[in-house]
Write a protein that holds these residues in place. Sequence first.
Motif, PDB file in Angstrom:
ATOM      1  N   TYR A  99      51.840  36.963  25.457  1.00  7.43           N
ATOM      2  CA  TYR A  99      50.537  36.686  24.844  1.00  7.43           C
ATOM      3  C   TYR A  99      49.410  37.452  25.520  1.00  7.43           C
ATOM      4  O   TYR A  99      48.556  38.022  24.880  1.00  7.43           O
ATOM      5  CB  TYR A  99      50.241  35.178  24.880  1.00  7.43           C
ATOM      6  CG  TYR A  99      51.172  34.432  23.986  1.00  7.43           C
ATOM      7  CD1 TYR A  99      50.892  34.296  22.640  1.00  7.43           C
ATOM      8  CD2 TYR A  99      52.366  33.914  24.475  1.00  7.43           C
ATOM      9  CE1 TYR A  99      51.768  33.651  21.797  1.00  7.43           C
ATOM     10  CE2 TYR A  99      53.249  33.271  23.643  1.00  7.43           C
ATOM     11  CZ  TYR A  99      52.961  33.147  22.301  1.00  7.43           C
ATOM     12  OH  TYR A  99      53.836  32.520  21.470  1.00  7.43           O
TER      13      TYR A  99
ATOM     14  N   ASP B 273      43.745  38.088  41.591  1.00  5.80           N
ATOM     15  CA  ASP B 273      44.534  38.293  40.375  1.00  5.80           C
ATOM     16  C   ASP B 273      43.957  37.647  39.120  1.00  5.80           C
ATOM     17  O   ASP B 273      44.523  37.755  38.036  1.00  5.80           O
ATOM     18  CB  ASP B 273      45.969  37.781  40.593  1.00  5.80           C
ATOM     19  CG  ASP B 273      46.676  38.633  41.630  1.00  5.80           C
ATOM     20  OD1 ASP B 273      46.315  39.826  41.751  1.00  5.80           O
ATOM     21  OD2 ASP B 273      47.557  38.105  42.328  1.00  5.80           O
TER      22      ASP B 273
ATOM     23  N   GLN C  86      36.191  32.563  32.302  1.00  8.00           N
ATOM     24  CA  GLN C  86      37.460  32.723  31.592  1.00  8.00           C
ATOM     25  C   GLN C  86      38.619  31.934  32.200  1.00  8.00           C
ATOM     26  O   GLN C  86      39.685  31.865  31.603  1.00  8.00           O
ATOM     27  CB  GLN C  86      37.826  34.205  31.537  1.00  8.00           C
ATOM     28  CG  GLN C  86      36.774  34.996  30.759  1.00  8.00           C
ATOM     29  CD  GLN C  86      37.357  36.165  30.035  1.00  8.00           C
ATOM     30  OE1 GLN C  86      37.934  37.053  30.653  1.00  8.00           O
ATOM     31  NE2 GLN C  86      37.209  36.186  28.738  1.00  8.00           N
TER      32      GLN C  86
ATOM     33  N   PHE D 294      39.776  36.036  22.790  1.00  5.36           N
ATOM     34  CA  PHE D 294      41.011  36.297  22.036  1.00  5.36           C
ATOM     35  C   PHE D 294      41.083  35.386  20.823  1.00  5.36           C
ATOM     36  O   PHE D 294      40.362  34.381  20.741  1.00  5.36           O
ATOM     37  CB  PHE D 294      42.250  36.102  22.926  1.00  5.36           C
ATOM     38  CG  PHE D 294      42.496  34.674  23.333  1.00  5.36           C
ATOM     39  CD1 PHE D 294      43.346  33.858  22.601  1.00  5.36           C
ATOM     40  CD2 PHE D 294      41.875  34.131  24.441  1.00  5.36           C
ATOM     41  CE1 PHE D 294      43.569  32.536  22.965  1.00  5.36           C
ATOM     42  CE2 PHE D 294      42.092  32.808  24.820  1.00  5.36           C
ATOM     43  CZ  PHE D 294      42.943  32.021  24.078  1.00  5.36           C
TER      44      PHE D 294
END
Length: 483
Positions: free
Chosen positions: A22, A197, A271, A470
């Motif tokens: 995804y 990350d 996010q 998204f």
Amino acid sequence: MWTTSTQMDNNKTNVSVLPSKYHGRGLFATRDFLPGEVILRERPLVAMQSLDNRQYVPACGACFCFIGTCRQHLMLLAEAGDRSALMEEEESRRMEAEAATFPGAVLAPLVPCTMRCGEMYCSQKCREEHWDRGHRLLCVGHIPEHEAGSHPLVQYKMHALRTNEIFLLVADVVALILTRFESNGGDLSAALSPFRDFVQRPWWDVATNPDPVRDTSAFQDMLRVLVKVAADLLRQALLTHPGAPCATYRGSVESIVSPDFVAAVIGMFEQNNVGIRRDSVLSSFLVDHLMPNCSIDSTQVYLQLLGRILEDWEEGEEEDEEGEEGAPDDGDEMCVADAGISGADANGHEHDHHQHLGAVPPCSVSSRLPPASPSSARALVEACLAKSQTSEIFSAVDGTALLSLICCMNHSCQANCEVRWVGGVGGAPLMAELVAMEHLPGGGELFQSYIRVQGTSVEDRRISLKEYGFICQCALCSSGKSG
Ligand SMILES: C[S@@+](CC[C@H](N)C(=O)[O-])C[C@H]1O[C@@H](n2cnc3c(N)ncnc32)[C@H](O)[C@@H]1O
């Protein structure tokens, strides 16, 4: 360092972070899980109670448990006092008296920051832990009135209060990195590693322009200015802070605290953050302690406050229905103590501490008097309990956090896991628990829902997910069905 080794081992056995079809990386189960099974537990890297919520819900600055007494919680909800008054000597005497007459009303002690900055904890352990994790670099202490206006850390916190509370989280991230840097012998790359990350595009690339009339590039420019001001103030605050002693530390502050870094940290929060929610314990207090004691004199203060909360709430609902401004929680009323700055306001003036928490200030309407008989008192308690089933009459602790593993999870509107918050009671640290909502086969990707799905159309969900950048392709969205 922030999670015990046994939990870390369990987490490593149960999940792994792998490439997802995804997006980027995702979290995967490494074995089968039954519905309801706990997959992992982890402590937040950073967490913050939202500023608006802090005004009404006293919670520990480290573990987010409810602190103080039920009377104090009801006082704040009834707007019959303010948070800064909780720290007054008179109030601590009242608290002791309350504990002696009504032990069930005590949720947890109120342990102030030793520097009296306005931060509060449930225990010395939490206070020390918060201090060690970075508060020592961000604590402003109790600032004399004449210094408040020019104190860089106060200015930084004021900037956050006036613009966006996310700047307070940025400061927490920076303080944690500096703390790690100092304790690992000066390895900046290792100090930054927990954050490296995460998806982190600059704030202006991910923020949604709330004003359709305003041009997007003007909106982005405004964010750039806010970030530049914040970075300059934070750098200056950290360099001049008494807890900033050595040259290597100063060098790392100079290299980390740039506008780009601040923008990336905010983008990272936008996010990746996970909401914190701890349900209020006031309903249990009503059921277990107030209801059986409705005829006792010492319950009168609670009943009076409940009457006021219920009345205000109902008035607010009526106004909402009429399309007018809703009642009690206007964020503009916030004061600097809400951001952990005691003693001074935006203009460097002392707070007005006239509102005490002991006696309920006089009210003009008779319905706010305590109920006259035990049966009417019980009816009031029952009415509050009934209201608490359908509305958040007793506010939850509400905040936001960043977590190493859970924040690696991708979204699905048909999530197979959910996050619960546990701990934060009796000195236990606050932990996020990831729970399987269905049978999960080993090797499968784990999904949480970033948004509320129940009762939403595909279009609603698209709008809610816009800020994450998204379009959801889950089976529910692909079918075009409502949640
Ligand atoms: C919390 S992160 C999830 C972990 C992320 N995949 C990574 O590589 O770190 C959230 C970001 O992942 C992406 N994302 C999450 N769920 C997605 C999905 N179902 N489809 C596409 N992108 C998704 C979005 O960019 C979102 O802003």
